[in-house]
Design a protein around this motif. Sequence first.
Motif, PDB file in Angstrom:
ATOM      1  N   LEU A   1       0.824  -1.210   0.000  1.00 17.22           N
ATOM      2  CA  LEU A   1       0.000   0.000   0.000  1.00 17.22           C
ATOM      3  C   LEU A   1       0.855   1.256   0.000  1.00 17.22           C
ATOM      4  CD1 LEU A   1      -2.597  -1.195   2.680  1.00 17.22           C
ATOM      5  CD2 LEU A   1      -2.818  -1.292   0.179  1.00 17.22           C
ATOM      6  N   SER A   2       1.963   1.212   0.730  1.00 18.30           N
ATOM      7  CA  SER A   2       2.895   2.348   0.791  1.00 18.30           C
ATOM      8  C   SER A   2       4.213   1.846   1.359  1.00 18.30           C
ATOM      9  CB  SER A   2       2.333   3.475   1.668  1.00 18.30           C
ATOM     10  OG  SER A   2       2.198   3.032   3.016  1.00 18.30           O
ATOM     11  N   TYR A   3       5.242   2.639   1.143  1.00 17.21           N
ATOM     12  CA  TYR A   3       6.542   2.291   1.735  1.00 17.21           C
ATOM     13  C   TYR A   3       7.334   3.558   1.998  1.00 17.21           C
ATOM     14  CZ  TYR A   3       8.712   3.196  -2.802  1.00 17.21           C
ATOM     15  OH  TYR A   3       9.152   3.796  -3.952  1.00 17.21           O
ATOM     16  N   GLU A   4       8.335   3.430   2.860  1.00 10.72           N
ATOM     17  CA  GLU A   4       9.192   4.570   3.199  1.00 10.72           C
ATOM     18  C   GLU A   4      10.598   4.047   3.459  1.00 10.72           C
ATOM     19  OE1 GLU A   4       9.265   8.345   6.362  1.00 10.72           O
ATOM     20  OE2 GLU A   4       7.954   6.624   6.714  1.00 10.72           O
ATOM     21  N   ILE A   5      11.579   4.738   2.923  1.00 11.52           N
ATOM     22  CA  ILE A   5      12.997   4.390   3.141  1.00 11.52           C
ATOM     23  C   ILE A   5      13.652   5.535   3.898  1.00 11.52           C
ATOM     24  CG2 ILE A   5      15.193   3.859   2.031  1.00 11.52           C
ATOM     25  CD1 ILE A   5      13.576   2.714  -0.325  1.00 11.52           C
ATOM     26  N   PHE A   6      14.359   5.223   4.971  1.00 13.22           N
ATOM     27  CA  PHE A   6      14.934   6.290   5.808  1.00 13.22           C
ATOM     28  C   PHE A   6      16.085   5.735   6.660  1.00 13.22           C
ATOM     29  CE2 PHE A   6      11.303   4.302   7.858  1.00 13.22           C
ATOM     30  CZ  PHE A   6      11.783   3.958   9.116  1.00 13.22           C
ATOM     31  N   PRO A   7      16.977   6.611   7.119  1.00 15.32           N
ATOM     32  CA  PRO A   7      18.047   6.189   8.035  1.00 15.32           C
ATOM     33  C   PRO A   7      17.490   6.016   9.440  1.00 15.32           C
ATOM     34  CG  PRO A   7      18.241   8.529   7.562  1.00 15.32           C
ATOM     35  CD  PRO A   7      17.135   8.025   6.700  1.00 15.32           C
ATOM     36  N   ALA A   8      17.974   5.014  10.152  1.00  9.77           N
ATOM     37  CA  ALA A   8      17.447   4.729  11.486  1.00  9.77           C
ATOM     38  C   ALA A   8      18.549   4.224  12.404  1.00  9.77           C
ATOM     39  CB  ALA A   8      16.334   3.684  11.383  1.00  9.77           C
ATOM     40  N   VAL A   9      18.218   4.120  13.668  1.00  9.40           N
ATOM     41  CA  VAL A   9      19.075   3.432  14.627  1.00  9.40           C
ATOM     42  C   VAL A   9      18.211   2.350  15.261  1.00  9.40           C
ATOM     43  CG1 VAL A   9      18.555   5.154  16.425  1.00  9.40           C
ATOM     44  CG2 VAL A   9      20.526   3.622  16.689  1.00  9.40           C
ATOM     45  N   ILE A  10      18.742   1.128  15.328  1.00  9.83           N
ATOM     46  CA  ILE A  10      17.997   0.001  15.882  1.00  9.83           C
ATOM     47  C   ILE A  10      18.834  -0.704  16.935  1.00  9.83           C
ATOM     48  CG2 ILE A  10      16.708  -0.358  13.734  1.00  9.83           C
ATOM     49  CD1 ILE A  10      18.542  -2.771  13.177  1.00  9.83           C
ATOM     50  N   ASN A  11      18.171  -1.555  17.708  1.00 10.62           N
ATOM     51  CA  ASN A  11      18.852  -2.415  18.663  1.00 10.62           C
ATOM     52  C   ASN A  11      18.178  -3.780  18.568  1.00 10.62           C
ATOM     53  OD1 ASN A  11      19.504  -3.801  21.256  1.00 10.62           O
ATOM     54  ND2 ASN A  11      20.575  -1.887  21.678  1.00 10.62           N
ATOM     55  N   VAL A  12      18.853  -4.718  17.942  1.00  9.80           N
ATOM     56  CA  VAL A  12      18.271  -6.044  17.701  1.00  9.80           C
ATOM     57  C   VAL A  12      17.958  -6.733  19.030  1.00  9.80           C
ATOM     58  CG1 VAL A  12      18.729  -8.347  16.778  1.00  9.80           C
ATOM     59  CG2 VAL A  12      19.364  -6.317  15.456  1.00  9.80           C
ATOM     60  N   ARG A  13      16.720  -7.186  19.167  1.00 11.62           N
ATOM     61  CA  ARG A  13      16.291  -7.824  20.413  1.00 11.62           C
ATOM     62  C   ARG A  13      16.845  -9.243  20.537  1.00 11.62           C
ATOM     63  NH1 ARG A  13      11.769  -6.469  23.389  1.00 11.62           N
ATOM     64  NH2 ARG A  13      12.252  -4.412  22.530  1.00 11.62           N
ATOM     65  N   HIS A  14      16.770 -10.010  19.437  1.00 14.12           N
ATOM     66  CA  HIS A  14      17.242 -11.398  19.474  1.00 14.12           C
ATOM     67  C   HIS A  14      17.976 -11.747  18.188  1.00 14.12           C
ATOM     68  CE1 HIS A  14      15.070 -12.419  23.126  1.00 14.12           C
ATOM     69  NE2 HIS A  14      13.945 -11.942  22.593  1.00 14.12           N
ATOM     70  N   ARG A  15      19.019 -12.551  18.332  1.00 13.18           N
ATOM     71  CA  ARG A  15      19.709 -13.129  17.185  1.00 13.18           C
ATOM     72  C   ARG A  15      19.138 -14.538  17.012  1.00 13.18           C
ATOM     73  NH1 ARG A  15      22.063 -16.675  13.931  1.00 13.18           N
ATOM     74  NH2 ARG A  15      24.306 -16.611  13.625  1.00 13.18           N
ATOM     75  N   LEU A  16      18.267 -14.706  16.029  1.00 17.80           N
ATOM     76  CA  LEU A  16      17.616 -15.989  15.801  1.00 17.80           C
ATOM     77  C   LEU A  16      18.304 -16.737  14.667  1.00 17.80           C
ATOM     78  CD1 LEU A  16      13.859 -14.867  15.898  1.00 17.80           C
ATOM     79  CD2 LEU A  16      15.263 -15.679  17.805  1.00 17.80           C
ATOM     80  N   SER A  17      18.144 -18.048  14.678  1.00 19.05           N
ATOM     81  CA  SER A  17      18.605 -18.881  13.564  1.00 19.05           C
ATOM     82  C   SER A  17      17.377 -19.504  12.911  1.00 19.05           C
ATOM     83  CB  SER A  17      19.545 -19.977  14.063  1.00 19.05           C
ATOM     84  OG  SER A  17      18.825 -20.918  14.843  1.00 19.05           O
ATOM     85  N   TYR A  18      17.558 -20.073  11.729  1.00 16.93           N
ATOM     86  CA  TYR A  18      16.454 -20.758  11.060  1.00 16.93           C
ATOM     87  C   TYR A  18      15.936 -21.908  11.924  1.00 16.93           C
ATOM     88  CZ  TYR A  18      18.041 -18.187   6.948  1.00 16.93           C
ATOM     89  OH  TYR A  18      18.401 -17.194   6.075  1.00 16.93           O
ATOM     90  N   ASN A  19      16.855 -22.598  12.587  1.00 16.48           N
ATOM     91  CA  ASN A  19      16.444 -23.720  13.438  1.00 16.48           C
ATOM     92  C   ASN A  19      15.579 -23.250  14.605  1.00 16.48           C
ATOM     93  OD1 ASN A  19      17.774 -25.602  11.874  1.00 16.48           O
ATOM     94  ND2 ASN A  19      19.651 -25.572  13.107  1.00 16.48           N
TER      95      ASN A  19
END
Length: 447
Positions: free
Chosen positions: A353-371
């Motif tokens: 429906l819509s999209y937006e591209i922008f610079p951000a700062v994030i903090n990953v909550r979890h490092r998940l694997s496919y398993n």
Amino acid sequence: MQTKDIREKILNFMREESYAPMTSEELVDALGHDVNPNKFWDELLALEQNGEIIKTRFETYGLPEKMGLVAGRFQLTSKGFGFVIPDNKGDRPDVFIPPRALHGAMNNDRVLARVNNAVQGKKPEGEILRIITHANNKVVGVFHQTGDFAFVTPDDKRIGQDVYVMRKHFNGAKDGQKVVVEITEWPQEHRKAEGKVTEVLGNIGDVGLEILSIIKQNDLPLTFPDEVLEASRKVPKSIKKSELAGRRDLRERTVVTVDGEDAKDLDDAVYVEQINDNEYLLGVYIADVSYYVTEDSVLDKEARERGTSVYLVDRVLPMLPERLSNGICSLNAGEDRLSMACEMHIDKMGKVLSYEIFPAVINVRHRLSYNIVRAILAGDKEMCDKYEDILPMIARMDILRQILHDKRARRGAVDFDLPEQKVILDEKLHPIEIVQRIHGNAESIIE
């Protein structure tokens, strides 16, 4: 006028149907004010040396294709014959080169070939006239000593011939060892290539030797130049408060990474939220490498030279030094990271429906694997308890995955679910098992 412009002017002029071969003096007169006469001669010579134009015995110049000639890359087979793949291929067929017509050409050389129009067949047949540039200045193979001389038999069977080595160029190599040999004399019609041993890789059967041979054969870099390492050391290990200006702060979001078990550089993360009964928010966050690797910097030039990270069975040869690839440019869980974000609003039919591209700062909550994701989707109690805070989001991710999959199916996309194998190594890097990679919903969520 730029060098590229002058070359294009010359080539475009020769491509005209009315063009007939001209001398250099006639060419520069015909082009007139379109080219700088002072630069014209250098560019004409460069075009000739590169095989893009041909100088005849009458001192005139023309295009190879108008003279029954083909310039292109030579691809040699293990059976001794090969094909010239033309430059600017278009609808021009490859040219078959029989063994008797190689004239010293080796696999991947750039060559000039004459097409023999008298030979009938599906593919035109020809012979190599000239080797424009050699591709195999270094060869990896097995060293075989016979008295005061030796031969190196290439690992790559497409190279097609052994390399002769005189005793003074053995450089400590022993019979049966795997070596790197640098070619000093290129092969002639009735004479093998000559070379000198520049590196002894080890003895047949040594752990890791075959992988090292592949690295050397493809001239992949094992280390970074000192100036690149020095530049990487100047990059901070953590982001500063001042660097957050102009960036959207998304550190409170439950952003996660999903990668293979053995992934080291984590460069993308995702987030899914349900806005209402008919709309989802999908956030994709890519590590903002360009913030640290600025255009034309030492790091940028090295990365462009490498082109990509190379993933081998027992190691990764990264495009950037480890301080960046596994550090500040890796979206490690629990650490603030600069990223470029793309957030999309998608309805239940998969329409963006819509999209937006922008610079951000994030903090990953979890490092998940496919398993881990696979176990959560299967209802594994231990994994569900451990990642209780993101269970609703994992469920939404799977729902959105199915929505997007159904959309692709409606559009007629082909689902190439091909089997893929993975080699399992023990602690000493010996292969102990070959297993088929699992490709299920967990992998499809990210893809």
